[in-house]
Design a protein around this motif. Structure first.
Motif, PDB file in Angstrom:
ATOM      1  N   GLN A 140       0.858  -1.192   0.000  1.00 14.93           N
ATOM      2  CA  GLN A 140       0.000   0.000   0.000  1.00 14.93           C
ATOM      3  C   GLN A 140       0.889   1.235   0.000  1.00 14.93           C
ATOM      4  OE1 GLN A 140      -3.476  -0.071   0.029  1.00 14.93           O
ATOM      5  NE2 GLN A 140      -3.153  -2.253  -0.276  1.00 14.93           N
ATOM      6  N   LEU A 142       1.645   4.484   1.306  1.00 16.07           N
ATOM      7  CA  LEU A 142       1.218   5.277   2.454  1.00 16.07           C
ATOM      8  C   LEU A 142       2.254   6.338   2.785  1.00 16.07           C
ATOM      9  CD1 LEU A 142       0.050   2.379   4.818  1.00 16.07           C
ATOM     10  CD2 LEU A 142      -1.359   3.717   3.246  1.00 16.07           C
ATOM     11  N   ARG A 161      -3.284   7.380   2.981  1.00  9.26           N
ATOM     12  CA  ARG A 161      -3.123   6.780   1.653  1.00  9.26           C
ATOM     13  C   ARG A 161      -2.464   7.783   0.725  1.00  9.26           C
ATOM     14  NH1 ARG A 161      -8.579   5.219  -0.747  1.00  9.26           N
ATOM     15  NH2 ARG A 161      -8.537   7.387  -1.374  1.00  9.26           N
ATOM     16  N   ASP A 163      -1.941   8.605  -3.093  1.00  8.36           N
ATOM     17  CA  ASP A 163      -2.470   8.245  -4.423  1.00  8.36           C
ATOM     18  C   ASP A 163      -1.537   8.654  -5.522  1.00  8.36           C
ATOM     19  OD1 ASP A 163      -4.857   7.118  -3.439  1.00  8.36           O
ATOM     20  OD2 ASP A 163      -5.686   9.112  -3.174  1.00  8.36           O
TER      21      ASP A 163
END
Length: 163
Positions: A140, A142, A161, A163
């Motif tokens: 992920q 992060l 998060r 993106d």
């Protein structure tokens, strides 16, 4: 040896961690769980009348959302049953404040995969538990937003998060 099922208590990190937990609770407008976690919480917290942590009072008043295809009558107000991730997405688009999800690892995996998690608030306790399920099933992206440590050795890491 500490077993996975009995290592955690809300006040185990000391008064500073409890204060941080209370701050997290105060910021949340909604509490999201899966059915199993909801039923576990419902069987314990509503009956706690001498709870000095404030968790019982919080859980009894906060707007609860349960993702379940089988639960009919939640039996713990205020609770709304959501039938799937589309309902969670609509809720996320309409609720003005924060919605937190605690436990509910299967639901959490689904929320992560669907891109519905904006922030991870991880209380890390200085206890190694060699069993259990992973939070992340794949990488992920992060960014660390903040990090706090407490005298008990507990750390609160907040990741967002990327993106």
């Amino acid at each position: 040896m500490v077993e996975a099922g009995d290592w955690f208590g809300p006040a185990d990190g000391g008064p500073e961690v409890l204060a941080a937990l209370r701050e997290q609770m105060a910021r949340a407008d909604g509490f999201l769980t899966g059915r199993v976690t909801f039923e576990q919480l419902r069987s314990y917290w509503p009956t706690q009348t001498d709870d000095p942590t404030g968790i019982s009072a919080y859980l009894n008043q906060v707007r609860k959302y349960v993702v379940s295809s089988t639960l009919q009558d939640p039996g713990w107000t205020p609770t709304t049953v959501l039938r799937g991730l589309d309902d969670v997405r609509r809720l996320k688009d309409t609720v003005g404040g924060e919605i937190v999800c605690t436990g509910s690892i299967d639901l959490t995996h689904q929320l992560i995969a669907a891109g519905l998690v904006d922030e991870y608030r991880l209380f890390v306790y200085p206890t190694v538990v060699a069993t259990g399920r992973r939070l992340f099933l794949e990488a992920q992206p992060l960014s660390l937003h903040s990090c706090s440590s407490f005298p008990s050795g507990v750390a609160l890491l907040i990741y967002r998060r990327r993106d």
